[in-house]
Design an enzyme around this catalytic site. Structure first.
Site, PDB file in Angstrom:
ATOM      1  N   VAL A 128      17.495  -5.679 -43.510  1.00 61.84           N
ATOM      2  CA  VAL A 128      15.965  -5.467 -44.226  1.00 61.84           C
ATOM      3  C   VAL A 128      15.837  -3.997 -44.522  1.00 61.84           C
ATOM      4  O   VAL A 128      15.417  -3.144 -43.700  1.00 61.84           O
ATOM      5  CB  VAL A 128      14.933  -6.085 -43.514  1.00 61.84           C
ATOM      6  N   HIS A 180      16.721  -1.374 -41.913  1.00 66.08           N
ATOM      7  CA  HIS A 180      16.685  -1.892 -40.332  1.00 66.08           C
ATOM      8  C   HIS A 180      17.617  -3.213 -40.164  1.00 66.08           C
ATOM      9  O   HIS A 180      18.132  -4.198 -41.029  1.00 66.08           O
ATOM     10  CB  HIS A 180      15.313  -2.496 -40.255  1.00 66.08           C
ATOM     11  N   HIS A 230      12.532 -10.986 -37.530  1.00 64.29           N
ATOM     12  CA  HIS A 230      12.926 -11.604 -38.665  1.00 64.29           C
ATOM     13  C   HIS A 230      13.847 -12.808 -38.219  1.00 64.29           C
ATOM     14  O   HIS A 230      14.898 -12.971 -38.506  1.00 64.29           O
ATOM     15  CB  HIS A 230      14.275 -10.699 -39.414  1.00 64.29           C
ATOM     16  N   GLY A 232      11.586 -15.932 -45.697  1.00 67.81           N
ATOM     17  CA  GLY A 232      10.248 -16.533 -45.563  1.00 67.81           C
ATOM     18  C   GLY A 232       9.416 -15.837 -44.350  1.00 67.81           C
ATOM     19  O   GLY A 232       8.251 -16.207 -44.034  1.00 67.81           O
ATOM     20  N   ASN A 233      10.130 -14.554 -43.938  1.00 67.70           N
ATOM     21  CA  ASN A 233       9.343 -14.155 -42.554  1.00 67.70           C
ATOM     22  C   ASN A 233       8.108 -13.293 -42.967  1.00 67.70           C
ATOM     23  O   ASN A 233       7.105 -13.226 -42.133  1.00 67.70           O
ATOM     24  CB  ASN A 233      10.407 -13.210 -42.208  1.00 67.70           C
ATOM     25  N   ARG A 238       5.969 -13.974 -45.459  1.00 65.52           N
ATOM     26  CA  ARG A 238       4.815 -14.737 -45.679  1.00 65.52           C
ATOM     27  C   ARG A 238       4.322 -15.569 -44.296  1.00 65.52           C
ATOM     28  O   ARG A 238       3.259 -15.829 -44.026  1.00 65.52           O
ATOM     29  CB  ARG A 238       5.264 -16.068 -46.535  1.00 65.52           C
ATOM     30  N   VAL A 239       5.506 -16.012 -43.342  1.00 66.45           N
ATOM     31  CA  VAL A 239       5.163 -16.364 -42.245  1.00 66.45           C
ATOM     32  C   VAL A 239       4.200 -15.479 -41.389  1.00 66.45           C
ATOM     33  O   VAL A 239       3.275 -16.050 -40.601  1.00 66.45           O
ATOM     34  CB  VAL A 239       6.294 -16.846 -41.389  1.00 66.45           C
TER      35      VAL A 239
END
Length: 408
Positions: free
Chosen positions: A161, A164, A208, A213-214, A216-217
């Site tokens: 990410v 990261h 992560h 979708g991390n 939004r979760v």
């Protein structure tokens, strides 16, 4: 070398809470209690549905998906033929439905522990079960892989990410058990439940755990934690709006998240793997965002100002139709009414009252579940900016610029 879950420490600010953060939390708790205080519960329920659309709109925007609010509402109503970009609208509608489930659980006092493994899996499962087919797959390592609802990353599904590198997929279960255990301890008491929200938001994204979708979760988890901390204002304010807009400019969110990824900077920077100083800075920024949104919502939903804005709008659209103004203001203030009550409220015979009702229903200022159903307030999408200035924006989120390459 085995990756240990201690990699995400510190998980919170446990000792020597800065006075400024304490004062900020007390202000948040106080001002959150004022949100919608004078609104009738029926009017608040209609606004809550609108706020869910706004939250989904901004959550999508953070991901670079600019979705028209009208398209989101059309997707929720199943009016696919009206939608400009169906996949994006259905993605946002999925977000709305999951948040609605969270809100219903919170109002029924049966909301699960928001940071628990089971709850986070359930958020992801519900979200991806509602997602359009186009967004149920991701490109990973040159392959098209399915995003399985509720499933953590599998061995081999390593991700990056930005700069990261999250924990290896094979270690996700251990990291998530540690995450749940730590926040069980950190959320004791009202202050703990509030103070832990920013750190939990960051650390979940740091791990992560899902293939996609991390973000939004994490925002839906944060919404649930806000309800648990009793600062949710009946579901009438949005954390995603604040994260998308920032305090001064779009892009702050990603910059602040990146800053909180930093490792410890010497012996005076806490005792964990990550920097305590940057976690404190991130917490101060995140709590300030929360207070900013609470204040925005309090100003926007002040019943006296809302009545004034609604009245001015009706004057412009229906000049001289005093009865329509009286009826709308009555329903806004006192909640839903039966159609048989309208003649007495506006002082006319039944036939004239039916005409007034018909016009207001057609224009969306009143709503009803059926031909003879009760009448409740409406907030037509076409006039949202008049009624709620600055609620939505159609400006794209600008990503933060790349870091300067240091001169060596």
């Amino acid at each position: 070398m085995v990756e240990t879950p201690a990699r995400i420490e510190p998980c919170g600010i446990e000792e020597n809470i800065p006075v400024a953060l304490g004062d900020l939390m007390l202000t948040i708790q106080s001002e959150a209690q004022e949100i919608g205080r004078l609104l009738h519960p029926d009017s608040a329920a209609e606004l809550r549905a609108m706020m869910r659309v706004m939250n989904a709109y901004y959550s999508n925007l953070i991901e670079g998906h600019n979705t028209r609010p009208a398209d989101i509402e059309a997707a929720l109503a199943g009016r696919i033929e009206e939608i400009e970009n169906r996949p994006l609208a259905e993605e946002a509608a999925a977000h709305v439905r999951v948040q609605e489930w969270i809100d219903m659980e919170a109002r029924a006092d049966r909301l699960q522990v928001p940071f628990s493994v089971d709850f986070l899996r359930e958020i992801h499962r519900r979200f991806y079960m509602e997602m359009p087919e186009e967004f149920r797959f991701v490109e990973h390592a040159g392959r098209r892989e399915p995003v399985v609802p509720g499933q953590f990353r599998l061995e081999g599904q390593e991700v990056a990410v930005g700069r990261h590198l999250p924990p290896s997929a094979s270690r996700i279960d251990d990291f998530m058990r540690h995450f749940e255990t730590r926040y069980w301890g950190l959320t004791r008491g009202r202050i703990g439940r509030l103070l832990s929200i920013p750190a939990a938001h960051h650390r979940l994204n740091y791990i992560h755990p899902f293939l996609d979708g991390n973000g939004r979760v994490s925002r839906l988890m944060t919404h649930a934690m806000i309800q648990k901390a009793e600062i949710g204002g009946h579901g009438l304010w949005s954390i995603s709006r604040g994260l998308a807009r920032g305090l001064h400019e779009p892009g702050e969110y990603m910059q602040r998240m990146d800053g909180a990824d930093q490792p410890r900077r010497g012996d005076l920077d806490g005792r964990g793997n990550l920097s305590l100083a940057t976690l404190q800075q991130f917490t101060a920024w995140f709590l300030s965002i929360m207070l900013d949104q609470i204040r925005f919502t309090n100003a926007m939903l002040d019943l006296r100002d809302l009545r004034s804005r609604y009245s001015a709008l009706l004057d412009d659209l229906m000049p001289g139709q005093v009865r329509s103004k009286i009826l709308v203001e009555h329903v806004l203030r006192y909640g839903e009414i039966s159609r048989g009550d309208v003649p007495g409220i506006v002082g006319v015979k039944e036939r004239a009252a039916r005409n007034d009702i018909s016009e207001l229903l057609k224009s969306g200022f009143l709503k009803s579940s059926g031909h003879r159903g009760m009448l409740r307030i409406g907030f037509p999408l076409a006039y949202r900016e008049r009624l709620f200035p600055n609620l939505f924006t159609h400006v794209e989120i600008t990503p933060p610029p790349p870091p300067e390459i240091p001169v060596l």
